[in-house]
Design a protein around this motif. Structure first.
Motif, short mmCIF file in Angstrom:
data_model
loop_
_atom_site.label_atom_id
_atom_site.label_comp_id
_atom_site.label_asym_id
_atom_site.label_seq_id
_atom_site.Cartn_x
_atom_site.Cartn_y
_atom_site.Cartn_z
N UNK A 138 3.38 -0.73 49.44
CA UNK A 138 2.26 0.12 50.16
C UNK A 138 1.48 -0.84 50.89
N UNK A 139 1.13 -0.54 52.04
CA UNK A 139 0.02 -1.48 52.86
C UNK A 139 -0.85 -0.47 53.45
N UNK A 140 -1.91 -0.04 52.63
CA UNK A 140 -2.89 0.65 52.85
C UNK A 140 -4.05 -0.01 54.05
N UNK A 141 -4.70 1.03 54.79
CA UNK A 141 -5.84 0.67 55.55
C UNK A 141 -7.03 0.46 54.42
N UNK A 142 -8.17 0.09 54.96
CA UNK A 142 -9.53 0.21 53.75
C UNK A 142 -9.32 1.50 53.20
N UNK A 143 -9.45 1.41 51.92
CA UNK A 143 -9.40 2.49 51.01
C UNK A 143 -11.16 2.86 50.65
N UNK A 144 -11.10 4.29 50.80
CA UNK A 144 -12.45 4.84 50.40
C UNK A 144 -12.13 6.01 49.24
N UNK A 145 -13.02 6.18 48.45
CA UNK A 145 -13.10 7.44 47.58
C UNK A 145 -14.17 7.29 46.43
N UNK A 146 -14.16 8.35 45.57
CA UNK A 146 -15.07 8.44 44.29
C UNK A 146 -14.59 7.08 43.37
N UNK A 147 -15.54 6.51 43.13
CA UNK A 147 -15.31 5.45 42.09
C UNK A 147 -15.41 4.01 43.02
N UNK A 148 -15.60 4.06 44.20
CA UNK A 148 -15.50 3.01 45.28
C UNK A 148 -16.99 2.25 44.92
N UNK A 149 -17.10 0.98 44.68
CA UNK A 149 -18.45 0.57 44.51
C UNK A 149 -18.76 -0.63 45.48
N UNK A 150 -18.11 -0.78 46.53
CA UNK A 150 -18.19 -1.57 47.58
C UNK A 150 -18.18 -0.90 48.92
N UNK A 151 -17.13 -1.22 49.55
CA UNK A 151 -17.18 -0.96 51.06
C UNK A 151 -17.80 0.26 51.44
N UNK A 152 -17.03 1.35 51.18
CA UNK A 152 -17.68 2.67 51.85
C UNK A 152 -18.70 3.21 50.84
N UNK A 153 -18.93 2.77 49.59
CA UNK A 153 -20.07 3.25 49.00
C UNK A 153 -21.17 2.52 49.43
N UNK A 154 -21.05 1.46 49.91
CA UNK A 154 -22.15 0.50 50.55
C UNK A 154 -22.70 1.35 51.88
#
Length: 165
Positions: free
Chosen positions: A11-27
């Motif tokens: 699997x080659x995902x794009x940038x992943x976001x969701x509950x539990x993210x503590x970096x990218x989108x949580x930022x």
């Protein structure tokens, strides 16, 4: 891996976001909550909701026809970075001034910010990754796995709702 005799699915995902993210989108959510003026780098991405990624892994595990194939996992649509910040602001119920900046201007300013704070909310390495994003073709994923990812707005709404209890 591809020259082995193993059964695998890549699997080659794009940038992943969701509950539990503590970096990218949580930022991003933290930035929007904290600052009234937010610089937005000019880039586009198709962020994919973590639950869509998990769902596709489970589907692949139950389907041997996915073996020895590679599947792209983009999100539901292509978004400009500024557009994502606007969506987050609206869902948080805050008004923010979002200023679009080119990568050539944004990265040097970000490096100065990083040098001033021991734990910066956003790093130049994160932004460099965002600048490298390319749209991913999900036609094989849709055909083989019935892939229909949620939109960034729907996914980030769930993340914000879970953060706020």
């Amino acid at each position: 891996l591809q020259s082995s005799k193993l059964d695998f699915t890549i699997f080659r995902p794009a940038p992943v976001f969701g509950t539990g993210d503590n970096k990218n989108f949580a930022t991003l959510i933290s930035l929007v909550k904290k600052y009234p003026i937010i610089p937005a780098i000019k880039c586009q991405m198709e962020p994919v909701y973590v639950e869509d990624v998990i769902r596709m892994i489970v589907v692949a595990l139950r389907n041997s026809s996915t073996y020895r194939k590679t599947y792209n996992l983009p999100g539901g649509a292509l978004y400009g970075f500024q557009e994502m910040l606007v969506i987050i602001s609206r869902l948080l119920g805050v008004k923010r001034l979002i200023i679009p900046l080119s990568g050539k201007l944004f990265l040097p300013v970000l490096r100065i910010y990083e040098s001033l704070f021991s734990q910066p909310l956003l790093t130049s390495s994160q932004v460099k990754k965002w600048l490298q994003n390319q749209p991913l073709d999900a036609s094989l994923t849709k055909r083989d796995l019935n892939y229909h990812p949620v939109s960034f707005e729907e996914g980030i709404y769930s993340v914000i709702k879970n953060q706020n209890g």
